[in-house]
Scaffold this motif. Sequence first.
Motif, short mmCIF file in Angstrom:
data_model
loop_
_atom_site.label_atom_id
_atom_site.label_comp_id
_atom_site.label_asym_id
_atom_site.label_seq_id
_atom_site.Cartn_x
_atom_site.Cartn_y
_atom_site.Cartn_z
N ILE A 1 1.35 -7.48 -5.51
CA ILE A 1 1.94 -7.45 -4.17
C ILE A 1 2.41 -8.86 -3.83
N LEU A 2 3.65 -8.95 -3.42
CA LEU A 2 4.17 -10.22 -2.92
C LEU A 2 4.07 -10.19 -1.40
N VAL A 3 3.48 -11.23 -0.84
CA VAL A 3 3.33 -11.34 0.61
C VAL A 3 4.21 -12.48 1.12
N PHE A 4 5.07 -12.17 2.07
CA PHE A 4 5.81 -13.20 2.78
C PHE A 4 5.01 -13.48 4.05
N SER A 5 4.60 -14.72 4.22
CA SER A 5 3.72 -15.11 5.31
C SER A 5 4.34 -16.27 6.08
N THR A 6 4.00 -16.37 7.36
CA THR A 6 4.54 -17.46 8.16
C THR A 6 3.55 -18.62 8.22
N ASN A 7 4.08 -19.81 8.10
CA ASN A 7 3.26 -21.02 8.01
C ASN A 7 2.30 -21.20 9.18
N ASN A 8 2.78 -20.97 10.40
CA ASN A 8 1.97 -21.27 11.58
C ASN A 8 1.18 -20.09 12.12
N ILE A 9 1.61 -18.87 11.84
CA ILE A 9 0.98 -17.70 12.46
C ILE A 9 0.08 -16.96 11.47
N SER A 10 0.62 -16.48 10.37
CA SER A 10 -0.19 -15.63 9.48
C SER A 10 -0.90 -16.40 8.36
N ASP A 11 -0.34 -17.53 7.90
CA ASP A 11 -1.00 -18.29 6.84
C ASP A 11 -2.45 -18.67 7.17
N PRO A 12 -2.74 -19.15 8.38
CA PRO A 12 -4.14 -19.48 8.68
C PRO A 12 -5.08 -18.28 8.56
N GLY A 13 -4.63 -17.09 8.95
CA GLY A 13 -5.46 -15.90 8.83
C GLY A 13 -5.69 -15.52 7.37
N ILE A 14 -4.65 -15.66 6.56
CA ILE A 14 -4.77 -15.37 5.13
C ILE A 14 -5.68 -16.40 4.47
N ALA A 47 11.94 -9.41 -5.66
CA ALA A 47 10.51 -9.25 -5.96
C ALA A 47 10.28 -8.02 -6.83
N PHE A 48 10.93 -6.93 -6.52
CA PHE A 48 10.79 -5.72 -7.33
C PHE A 48 11.40 -5.93 -8.72
N ASP A 49 12.55 -6.59 -8.77
CA ASP A 49 13.17 -6.89 -10.06
C ASP A 49 12.29 -7.80 -10.91
N SER A 50 11.45 -8.60 -10.26
CA SER A 50 10.58 -9.55 -10.96
C SER A 50 9.23 -8.95 -11.34
N GLY A 51 9.02 -7.68 -11.03
CA GLY A 51 7.81 -7.02 -11.46
C GLY A 51 6.76 -6.74 -10.40
N PHE A 52 7.01 -7.11 -9.16
CA PHE A 52 6.06 -6.78 -8.10
C PHE A 52 6.18 -5.30 -7.77
N ASP A 53 5.06 -4.67 -7.50
CA ASP A 53 5.05 -3.24 -7.17
C ASP A 53 5.10 -2.99 -5.67
N GLY A 54 4.86 -4.03 -4.88
CA GLY A 54 4.91 -3.90 -3.43
C GLY A 54 5.21 -5.24 -2.78
N VAL A 55 5.80 -5.17 -1.60
CA VAL A 55 6.09 -6.37 -0.81
C VAL A 55 5.53 -6.13 0.59
N PHE A 56 4.78 -7.12 1.07
CA PHE A 56 4.17 -7.05 2.39
C PHE A 56 4.67 -8.24 3.20
N VAL A 57 5.15 -7.97 4.40
CA VAL A 57 5.61 -9.03 5.29
C VAL A 57 4.56 -9.21 6.38
N ALA A 58 3.90 -10.37 6.36
CA ALA A 58 2.91 -10.71 7.39
C ALA A 58 3.71 -11.34 8.53
N SER A 59 4.07 -10.51 9.48
CA SER A 59 5.01 -10.88 10.53
C SER A 59 4.40 -11.76 11.61
N ASP A 60 5.27 -12.54 12.25
CA ASP A 60 4.88 -13.35 13.40
C ASP A 60 4.58 -12.46 14.61
N GLY A 61 5.16 -11.27 14.62
CA GLY A 61 5.05 -10.42 15.80
C GLY A 61 5.77 -11.08 16.97
#
Length: 128
Positions: A1-14, A47-61
């Motif tokens: 799973i590839l996760v796109f995360s935001t530096n200020n909002i979701s990265d600290p939680g991750i 991401a899918f072309d590179s072999g990831f089976d899922g993509v998750f976007v950790a949104s800022d909301g």
Amino acid sequence: ILVFSTNNISDPGIDLAGSAHMHYSPGVNVIGLPCTSGIRPSWILHAFDSGFDGVFVASDGDECAYLHDCAKRSSRIMAEAQKTMKERGIDGNRLRMAAICSVCSEPFTKHMTTFAGALVPMGPAKAR
């Protein structure tokens, strides 16, 4: 799973999930960026072309420090990506988005565990 995360909002939680030794799939890779509305649908497809089976976007909301309409923009990007995924024969359920904040370590862990479990019966992602 590839996760796109935001530096200020979701990265600290991750990061907190890792620091607290919470368990989720070791196949999760996180890429940080300033704002989820900066994601391009082509990145998701790559991401899918590179072999990831899922993509998750950790949104800022609604907490985005950069744009007042970040959530709306991000939703449009997700819809565009899912449209292109469908055209390429990629199941739209392989793409998910949820708001993850700086203290959302448990919700993030739950999302990753649930998402990884949902991807297993689908098998590897294959684009046409």
